[in-house]
Motif scaffolding. Structure first.
Motif, PDB file in Angstrom:
ATOM      1  N   UNK A  72      -1.321   6.795  -7.309  1.00  0.00           N
ATOM      2  CA  UNK A  72      -0.117   7.448  -7.820  1.00  0.00           C
ATOM      3  C   UNK A  72       0.816   7.724  -6.648  1.00  0.00           C
ATOM      4  N   UNK A  73       2.077   7.381  -6.816  1.00  0.00           N
ATOM      5  CA  UNK A  73       3.068   7.592  -5.757  1.00  0.00           C
ATOM      6  C   UNK A  73       4.326   8.232  -6.325  1.00  0.00           C
ATOM      7  N   UNK A  74       4.794   9.264  -5.669  1.00  0.00           N
ATOM      8  CA  UNK A  74       6.116   9.800  -5.977  1.00  0.00           C
ATOM      9  C   UNK A  74       7.155   9.045  -5.170  1.00  0.00           C
ATOM     10  N   UNK A  75       6.806   8.761  -3.915  1.00  0.00           N
ATOM     11  CA  UNK A  75       7.691   7.984  -3.051  1.00  0.00           C
ATOM     12  C   UNK A  75       7.438   6.505  -3.293  1.00  0.00           C
ATOM     13  N   UNK A  76       8.423   5.673  -2.985  1.00  0.00           N
ATOM     14  CA  UNK A  76       8.243   4.236  -3.231  1.00  0.00           C
ATOM     15  C   UNK A  76       8.297   3.419  -1.953  1.00  0.00           C
ATOM     16  N   UNK A  77       8.243   4.075  -0.831  1.00  0.00           N
ATOM     17  CA  UNK A  77       8.282   3.356   0.450  1.00  0.00           C
ATOM     18  C   UNK A  77       7.501   4.142   1.491  1.00  0.00           C
ATOM     19  N   UNK A  78       7.042   3.428   2.497  1.00  0.00           N
ATOM     20  CA  UNK A  78       6.344   4.074   3.602  1.00  0.00           C
ATOM     21  C   UNK A  78       4.946   4.522   3.240  1.00  0.00           C
ATOM     22  N   UNK A  79       4.363   5.289   4.139  1.00  0.00           N
ATOM     23  CA  UNK A  79       3.007   5.791   3.936  1.00  0.00           C
ATOM     24  C   UNK A  79       2.999   6.849   2.846  1.00  0.00           C
ATOM     25  N   UNK A  80       1.859   7.030   2.170  1.00  0.00           N
ATOM     26  CA  UNK A  80       1.778   8.081   1.153  1.00  0.00           C
ATOM     27  C   UNK A  80       2.122   9.443   1.747  1.00  0.00           C
ATOM     28  N   UNK A  81       2.880  10.219   1.003  1.00  0.00           N
ATOM     29  CA  UNK A  81       3.248  11.555   1.454  1.00  0.00           C
ATOM     30  C   UNK A  81       2.095  12.532   1.211  1.00  0.00           C
ATOM     31  N   UNK A  82       2.196  13.717   1.780  1.00  0.00           N
ATOM     32  CA  UNK A  82       1.190  14.750   1.528  1.00  0.00           C
ATOM     33  C   UNK A  82       1.115  15.067   0.040  1.00  0.00           C
ATOM     34  N   UNK A  83       2.261  15.051  -0.611  1.00  0.00           N
ATOM     35  CA  UNK A  83       2.296  15.308  -2.052  1.00  0.00           C
ATOM     36  C   UNK A  83       1.555  14.206  -2.816  1.00  0.00           C
ATOM     37  N   UNK A  84       1.755  12.954  -2.406  1.00  0.00           N
ATOM     38  CA  UNK A  84       1.038  11.834  -3.021  1.00  0.00           C
ATOM     39  C   UNK A  84      -0.472  12.024  -2.872  1.00  0.00           C
ATOM     40  N   UNK A  85      -0.894  12.360  -1.643  1.00  0.00           N
ATOM     41  CA  UNK A  85      -2.316  12.513  -1.364  1.00  0.00           C
ATOM     42  C   UNK A  85      -2.916  13.648  -2.185  1.00  0.00           C
ATOM     43  N   UNK A  86      -2.226  14.764  -2.246  1.00  0.00           N
ATOM     44  CA  UNK A  86      -2.717  15.913  -3.006  1.00  0.00           C
ATOM     45  C   UNK A  86      -2.823  15.572  -4.492  1.00  0.00           C
ATOM     46  N   UNK A  87      -1.837  14.884  -5.008  1.00  0.00           N
ATOM     47  CA  UNK A  87      -1.849  14.527  -6.425  1.00  0.00           C
ATOM     48  C   UNK A  87      -3.020  13.600  -6.737  1.00  0.00           C
TER      49      UNK A  87
END
Length: 495
Positions: A329-344
């Motif tokens: 699951x990704x909120x962002x669509x570019x770059x490395x997964x964000x902290x929010x992505x990882x937590x989710x």
């Protein structure tokens, strides 16, 4: 010959602080001799296959609706035949100036009712005016029964000459056989040219080319997407799933949509915006027309209705096939997964499913035929960019599978700028078919779109090259106003 199947334990979903292993790499950085008489040989008997709810359902060919008239506005003279073959209704049309080639048309999902109906191809005019014969089956079963659809289509293709002879028009065997169709029909068309299908089908047909349109090119992965969407919506609405199937999901739906939309499905809340970002990435990434597709109510309704199932595809399978353990699951669509992505990804409930729910069968094809990317004929696909029901990401998955098999040189894909499911103009469909036919007959490989490079797919003019907004006499009246409301193309071909 299959030995007695061992029981397979149902895998449970998980909701814990640990990531599934498939995600860790991505989110953290992948006889005796003499005169003795030998004992009698042991003959292994076939093990009966298990039954499923679909096997007990009764379907009725709608014979009264089978006759169809000559196509108005054309000078092409044709013979038209209808009937019932092994429980499936059919229509066949053969031009008097037949070019010797046959196109099998595979219709899309027809619901769960008992009546079996036949659909004419949208490009019927193009086919008959160019000398092609076409044939279409109702299939002998409704529901998402791709195996039945494929076998019945193949059976009709094999019966073509016999039906013609019975109607006082003896014909030679087709010089070429092609297959095309939309949605579930696209799944059938893609699976029809797969090596596994050729090896396991009861009715074996070698097609010379295929045109899957808005097809379920990831086979059961479509249902993984449905499961992932459901889990994400519940998580973001503050009603996280703790098991699957979700008990009383229908009763929860209104509460979930109220938390995510201020006006379903046109206006989202802040939490709904986060869901939209996740769904964009689940369905193919940033691209034009996604926003418009997200707001199409019939598509959202279809997806949300799919959530109420139990993963057996309405009894086409006997066990849950949905697996979201590998979903990122990704909120962002570019770059490395964000902290929010990882937590989710750490928090969300994972559906594990049953690995053998769609295993190979001893009596023919899998219940849901696979699309591995193992084909050796030209394939041209097309997909609308805004489709949420069978999303554009199916094309990306198909491309990757074809690349893994070394067959991507035989695959051309086209993106169409439209928000609906299979929302194509007749001109777009005719162009895709003719591109495949010219490629197969003359060796002229057609142009297509890059579906994998994020920057290309995200470009505001992506999909312009093969979008044709010209509404012809065979198009639905709704086509023109729907297309007129979309962002115009600039600096690229735009018909």
């Amino acid at each position: 010959m299959r030995s007695q199947e061992k029981p397979v334990a149902q895998l449970n979903g998980t909701r814990s602080g640990k990531l599934p292993s498939a995600l860790c790499a991505l989110l953290g950085a992948a006889l005796l001799g003499g005169c003795l008489t030998p004992p009698p040989a042991v003959i292994a008997l076939p093990v009966p296959e298990e039954t499923r709810p679909q096997d007990a359902r009764t379907f009725i060919p709608n014979v009264a609706a089978l006759p169809f008239a000559a196509l108005p506005g054309t000078t092409a003279e044709t013979d038209r035949w209808t009937g019932v073959l092994d429980g499936a209704a059919y229509r066949i049309e053969v031009p008097r100036n037949w070019n010797g080639m046959l196109v099998m048309y595979t219709h899309g999902y027809a619901g769960t009712g008992p009546n079996l109906n036949v659909s004419n191809p949208a490009i019927r005019r193009h086919l008959i005016e160019n000398g092609y014969a076409w044939a279409a089956s109702s299939y002998s079963k409704n529901y998402y029964d791709v195996r039945a659809g494929l076998e019945d289509t193949n059976a009709l293709a094999l019966a073509f000459n016999g039906i013609a002879a019975a109607n006082n028009r003896p014909l030679h065997a087709p010089l070429k056989r092609y297959i095309m169709g939309p949605s579930m029909g696209g799944h059938i068309a893609a699976a029809a040219v797969e090596q596994e299908t050729l090896a396991t089908a009861v009715h074996k047909v070698r097609y010379d080319g295929a045109v899957p349109m808005c097809g379920v090119l990831g086979d059961t992965d479509l249902y993984n997407y449905f499961g992932a969407y459901q889990m994400a919506a519940m998580e973001l609405a503050g009603m996280p799933a703790t098991s699957y199937p979700v008990p009383d999901f229908a009763a929860l739906r209104q509460k979930i949509t109220d938390a995510l939309w201020t006006a379903y499905p046109s206006a989202t809340t802040p939490r709904g915006d986060r869901l939209k970002a996740i769904v964009m990435n689940l369905t193919g990434g940033q691209r034009p027309i996604f926003e418009e597709g997200f707001r199409v109510k019939p598509l959202q309704d279809a997806v949300w209705t799919a959530f109420a199932g139990d993963g057996t595809i309405n009894g086409v399978l006997t066990r849950n096939i949905i697996n979201t353990t590998g979903i990122v699951y990704r909120f962002s669509n570019a770059g490395a997964p964000s902290e929010e992505d990882i937590a989710f990804n750490r928090a969300i409930y994972r559906i594990a499913g049953t690995p053998e729910a769609n295993r190979p069968r001893s009596d023919g094809m899998r219940w849901v035929p696979k699309v591995h990317g193992q084909f050796n004929v030209p394939v041209v696909t097309m997909h609308t960019l805004g489709d949420l029901y069978v999303p554009f990401g199916m094309e990306q998955l198909y491309r990757r599978r074809a690349m893994e098999q070394g067959n991507d040189k035989l695959l051309v894909q086209r993106a169409i700028r439209a928000p609906g499911h299979c929302d194509f103009s007749v001109a777009e469909q005719a162009a895709a078919f003719q591109a495949m036919a010219d490629w197969e007959q003359k060796g002229i490989k057609p142009a297509g779109d890059d579906v994998l490079t994020p920057a290309v797919v995200a470009d505001k003019n992506y999909g312009c090259n093969f979008t044709n907004n010209t509404a012809g006499k065979d198009d639905l009246p709704a086509l023109a106003p729907t297309r007129a409301s979309l962002p115009a193309c600039t600096g690229a071909q735009n018909r």
